[in-house]
Write a protein that holds these residues in place. Structure first.
Motif, mmCIF file in Angstrom:
data_model
loop_
_atom_site.group_PDB
_atom_site.id
_atom_site.type_symbol
_atom_site.label_atom_id
_atom_site.label_comp_id
_atom_site.label_asym_id
_atom_site.label_seq_id
_atom_site.Cartn_x
_atom_site.Cartn_y
_atom_site.Cartn_z
ATOM 1 N N GLN A 115 -1.909 2.035 12.918
ATOM 2 C CA GLN A 115 -1.413 3.240 12.249
ATOM 3 C C GLN A 115 -0.589 4.107 13.187
ATOM 4 O OE1 GLN A 115 -4.431 6.185 11.171
ATOM 5 N NE2 GLN A 115 -5.850 5.250 12.631
ATOM 6 N N HIS A 116 -0.959 4.143 14.455
ATOM 7 C CA HIS A 116 -0.219 4.959 15.412
ATOM 8 C C HIS A 116 1.148 4.349 15.707
ATOM 9 C CE1 HIS A 116 -3.809 7.312 15.839
ATOM 10 N NE2 HIS A 116 -4.500 6.255 16.205
ATOM 11 N N VAL A 117 1.203 3.027 15.759
ATOM 12 C CA VAL A 117 2.480 2.345 15.917
ATOM 13 C C VAL A 117 3.374 2.616 14.713
ATOM 14 C CG1 VAL A 117 3.608 0.134 16.304
ATOM 15 C CG2 VAL A 117 1.320 0.550 17.255
ATOM 16 N N THR A 118 2.796 2.529 13.536
ATOM 17 C CA THR A 118 3.555 2.725 12.302
ATOM 18 C C THR A 118 4.075 4.155 12.198
ATOM 19 O OG1 THR A 118 2.293 1.000 11.171
ATOM 20 C CG2 THR A 118 3.404 2.621 9.781
ATOM 21 N N ASP A 119 3.229 5.130 12.474
ATOM 22 C CA ASP A 119 3.657 6.533 12.396
ATOM 23 C C ASP A 119 4.793 6.813 13.373
ATOM 24 O OD1 ASP A 119 1.723 6.972 10.497
ATOM 25 O OD2 ASP A 119 0.307 7.939 11.860
ATOM 26 N N ASP A 141 0.861 -1.178 0.000
ATOM 27 C CA ASP A 141 0.000 0.000 0.000
ATOM 28 C C ASP A 141 0.900 1.232 0.000
ATOM 29 O OD1 ASP A 141 -1.734 2.095 0.470
ATOM 30 O OD2 ASP A 141 -2.926 1.017 1.960
ATOM 31 N N PRO A 142 1.114 1.866 -1.152
ATOM 32 C CA PRO A 142 2.087 2.959 -1.205
ATOM 33 C C PRO A 142 1.694 4.158 -0.353
ATOM 34 C CG PRO A 142 0.857 2.795 -3.267
ATOM 35 C CD PRO A 142 0.500 1.587 -2.464
ATOM 36 N N ALA A 143 0.408 4.381 -0.151
ATOM 37 C CA ALA A 143 -0.030 5.528 0.646
ATOM 38 C C ALA A 143 0.353 5.377 2.112
ATOM 39 C CB ALA A 143 -1.535 5.715 0.517
ATOM 40 N N ARG A 144 0.562 4.141 2.559
ATOM 41 C CA ARG A 144 0.890 3.881 3.960
ATOM 42 C C ARG A 144 2.320 3.373 4.139
ATOM 43 N NH1 ARG A 144 -4.910 0.832 5.431
ATOM 44 N NH2 ARG A 144 -6.111 2.752 5.752
ATOM 45 N N SER A 145 3.101 3.362 3.069
ATOM 46 C CA SER A 145 4.454 2.789 3.103
ATOM 47 C C SER A 145 5.462 3.793 2.554
ATOM 48 C CB SER A 145 4.499 1.491 2.282
ATOM 49 O OG SER A 145 3.529 0.575 2.715
ATOM 50 N N PRO A 146 6.040 4.643 3.410
ATOM 51 C CA PRO A 146 6.941 5.677 2.904
ATOM 52 C C PRO A 146 8.317 5.173 2.492
ATOM 53 C CG PRO A 146 6.801 5.794 5.300
ATOM 54 C CD PRO A 146 5.792 4.775 4.855
ATOM 55 N N TYR A 147 8.699 3.978 2.921
ATOM 56 C CA TYR A 147 10.055 3.487 2.652
ATOM 57 C C TYR A 147 10.057 2.426 1.553
ATOM 58 C CZ TYR A 147 11.051 5.696 7.145
ATOM 59 O OH TYR A 147 11.168 6.592 8.172
ATOM 60 N N VAL A 207 6.842 -1.864 5.778
ATOM 61 C CA VAL A 207 5.830 -1.839 4.718
ATOM 62 C C VAL A 207 4.452 -2.107 5.304
ATOM 63 C CG1 VAL A 207 6.130 -4.300 4.179
ATOM 64 C CG2 VAL A 207 5.242 -2.751 2.422
ATOM 65 N N VAL A 208 3.449 -1.498 4.699
ATOM 66 C CA VAL A 208 2.051 -1.826 4.967
ATOM 67 C C VAL A 208 1.482 -2.384 3.675
ATOM 68 C CG1 VAL A 208 -0.228 -0.957 5.627
ATOM 69 C CG2 VAL A 208 1.836 -0.020 6.714
ATOM 70 N N ARG A 209 0.850 -3.550 3.775
ATOM 71 C CA ARG A 209 0.292 -4.198 2.598
ATOM 72 C C ARG A 209 -1.236 -4.229 2.686
ATOM 73 N NH1 ARG A 209 4.627 -7.709 4.116
ATOM 74 N NH2 ARG A 209 6.368 -7.605 2.652
ATOM 75 N N ARG A 210 -1.848 -4.387 1.539
ATOM 76 C CA ARG A 210 -3.310 -4.521 1.510
ATOM 77 C C ARG A 210 -3.690 -5.867 2.128
ATOM 78 N NH1 ARG A 210 -4.481 -0.026 -1.288
ATOM 79 N NH2 ARG A 210 -3.055 0.566 -2.988
ATOM 80 N N PRO A 211 -4.801 -5.926 2.847
ATOM 81 C CA PRO A 211 -5.067 -7.089 3.700
ATOM 82 C C PRO A 211 -5.629 -8.316 3.009
ATOM 83 C CG PRO A 211 -6.819 -5.472 3.934
ATOM 84 C CD PRO A 211 -5.768 -4.836 3.049
ATOM 85 N N VAL A 212 -6.093 -8.170 1.786
ATOM 86 C CA VAL A 212 -6.752 -9.296 1.115
ATOM 87 C C VAL A 212 -5.889 -9.790 -0.037
ATOM 88 C CG1 VAL A 212 -8.830 -10.097 -0.075
ATOM 89 C CG2 VAL A 212 -9.011 -8.358 1.728
ATOM 90 N N GLY A 213 -5.607 -11.075 -0.032
ATOM 91 C CA GLY A 213 -4.895 -11.701 -1.138
ATOM 92 C C GLY A 213 -5.853 -12.540 -1.963
ATOM 93 N N GLU A 214 -5.769 -12.409 -3.286
ATOM 94 C CA GLU A 214 -6.653 -13.184 -4.164
ATOM 95 C C GLU A 214 -5.860 -14.270 -4.855
ATOM 96 O OE1 GLU A 214 -9.783 -12.627 -7.900
ATOM 97 O OE2 GLU A 214 -9.309 -10.935 -6.576
ATOM 98 N N LEU A 215 -6.371 -15.492 -4.769
ATOM 99 C CA LEU A 215 -5.719 -16.648 -5.365
ATOM 100 C C LEU A 215 -6.197 -16.849 -6.800
ATOM 101 C CD1 LEU A 215 -6.136 -18.841 -2.212
ATOM 102 C CD2 LEU A 215 -3.944 -18.084 -3.148
ATOM 103 N N PRO A 216 -5.459 -17.618 -7.616
ATOM 104 C CA PRO A 216 -5.877 -17.838 -9.009
ATOM 105 C C PRO A 216 -7.301 -18.363 -9.139
ATOM 106 C CG PRO A 216 -3.623 -18.582 -8.693
ATOM 107 C CD PRO A 216 -4.134 -18.196 -7.331
ATOM 108 N N SER A 217 -7.767 -19.122 -8.158
ATOM 109 C CA SER A 217 -9.123 -19.667 -8.199
ATOM 110 C C SER A 217 -10.188 -18.613 -7.942
ATOM 111 C CB SER A 217 -9.266 -20.765 -7.146
ATOM 112 O OG SER A 217 -9.067 -20.217 -5.847
ATOM 113 N N GLY A 218 -9.772 -17.445 -7.458
ATOM 114 C CA GLY A 218 -10.729 -16.417 -7.059
ATOM 115 C C GLY A 218 -11.006 -16.404 -5.567
#
Length: 412
Positions: free
Chosen positions: A346-350, A157-163, A276-287
């Motif tokens: 978010q407070h920990v990350t900041d 998630d680039p908006a939440r990952s400055p490095y 890094v902060v990543r988006r929480p949902v991963g989608e598999l090839p099956s959907g």
């Protein structure tokens, strides 16, 4: 009975697995290693858990090592001067003690407890192809393995990952033979030593496979004088270099550590990773979709000691969201569940990201004031237990000035 698959056997995954068993879920954990392999392997982390995280474990009967672990009752801050003296040095007590248990001890023990309590343990490394076949067999699949192929399912998630690169090179030694700090021989504290423009040394009391010990943990700015472990030396050489750095830059810590010895051949760790902060949902090839948790989705640098605390809070929050939900564990539910965790994280990350940068003037003023004013010192050290407090005074120059002015007024 609802079925949950958890991939990964760390703090967050095993805590969630064990607590779901309390509520009659059918839980499967997939671990790449057996309890014996974990216990006999190399250290995986540093960790310093504070009371709010420890309370979650205690409430679920997971505090198996609390009585035998040496607590740390405070946090001390020292800043090194160029001549080897201390430009600043102070210590303050926590409102409640913290503890550190080597993950080799805890995760091996929790895996065994999981099986004892009726969970299904599968010892097998998991690839994306494996997960694609498995996810459809469960009501919910959670990925709690913060390293390896499966992390790639979760987009940055680039908006939440400055490095975009590691901000510290990490060097860890677990050691016996470290003496107490002479300033407070009657109680233990985590020591936070700052070497300006070079990095930090943390010293953390810990319970490991060979008993209570101390973690000697250098965080070196990449390319700086503490970044000397890139050739991955053997454990004895690793300890020798660690002590030499302490002798050169932090002689007061070297003096109590000069007789230190390795706890065991696996008691060292070298690395570095990009926060890094990543988006929480991963989608598999099956959907099918899977939910990431803890450092799969929020991976902070360990400079603030929040990794295991974040994992504990994440597992507890996910547990409550699972228990409160009657419908399918779909993408929308996963995103809502993560956002509840992010409200805290978010407070920990900041705060953690801010601590990786050279301190601005108002932070230097806070750390200096803490050496003279116990009110300031107490609030700073207890922020490690509740990082959400830092937004109210530490992160903003105007709020910091207001707090320091208020703290300097004599009590009537």
């Amino acid at each position: 009975m609802r079925k949950v698959l958890i991939v990964g056997a760390g703090q967050s995954g095993l805590q969630l697995a064990l607590t779901l068993l309390e509520h009659d879920f059918e839980v499967t954990v997939m671990s790449a290693r057996t309890p014996e392999e974990i216990r006999d392997g190399r250290v995986m982390s540093t960790q310093a858990q504070f009371e709010p995280a420890l309370a979650h474990e205690r409430n679920h009967g997971l505090n198996l090592w609390e009585e035998e672990t040496t607590p740390f009752e405070g946090i001390g801050v020292s800043i090194a001067a160029p001549d080897g003296s201390r430009a600043l040095d102070w210590v303050a007590k926590l409102d409640a003690p913290g503890r550190s248990v080597d993950q080799r001890v805890k995760m091996a023990g929790w895996l065994e407890l999981f099986e004892e309590r009726g969970g299904q343990l599968v010892i097998h490394g998991v690839t994306t192809a494996d997960l694609d076949k498995l996810a459809g067999m469960y009501d919910l699949t959670v990925v709690a393995a913060g390293k390896g192929e499966l992390v790639q399912l979760f987009d940055r998630d680039p908006a939440r990952s400055p490095y975009t690169a590691p901000q510290r090179m990490l060097s860890v030694v677990y050691a016996h033979g470290v003496g107490p700090r002479p300033e407070h021989p009657d109680y233990t504290a985590v020591r936070f030593n700052i070497i300006p423009e070079a990095g930090e040394l943390f010293m953390i009391p810990c319970l490991t496979t060979t008993g209570n010990c101390d973690i000697l943990f250098f965080e070196g700015i990449p390319g700086g004088p503490l970044d000397v472990f890139g050739d991955r030396p053997d454990p004895d050489e690793h300890l020798r270099r660690t002590l030499e750095l302490m002798r050169t830059y932090l002689p007061w810590e070297y003096e109590r550590s000069r007789d230190a010895v390795m706890t065991d051949p696996g008691g060292s760790l070298i690395g570095g990773y990009t926060p890094v902060v990543r988006r929480p949902v991963g989608e598999l090839p099956s959907g099918n979709v899977v939910l990431g948790m803890a450092d799969v989705v929020v991976a902070n640098d360990p400079i603030t000691g929040q990794g295991s605390n974040n994992a504990t809070h994440c597992a507890e929050m996910y547990l409550q969201e699972i228990l409160a939900h009657d419908g399918p564990f779909d993408r929308a539910w996963m995103e809502r569940t993560f956002e509840r965790y992010w409200h805290y994280a978010q407070h920990v990350t900041d705060w953690t990201n801010a601590m990786l940068q050279p301190p601005p003037p108002h932070v230097l003023e806070i750390i200096g004031a803490a050496s003279q004013n116990p009110v300031v010192a107490r609030r700073f050290v207890n922020g490690f237990a509740d990082p959400t407090d830092f937004q109210h005074w530490f992160m903003d120059p105007e709020k910091a000035a207001s707090f320091l002015a208020e703290a300097s007024v004599p009590a009537r």
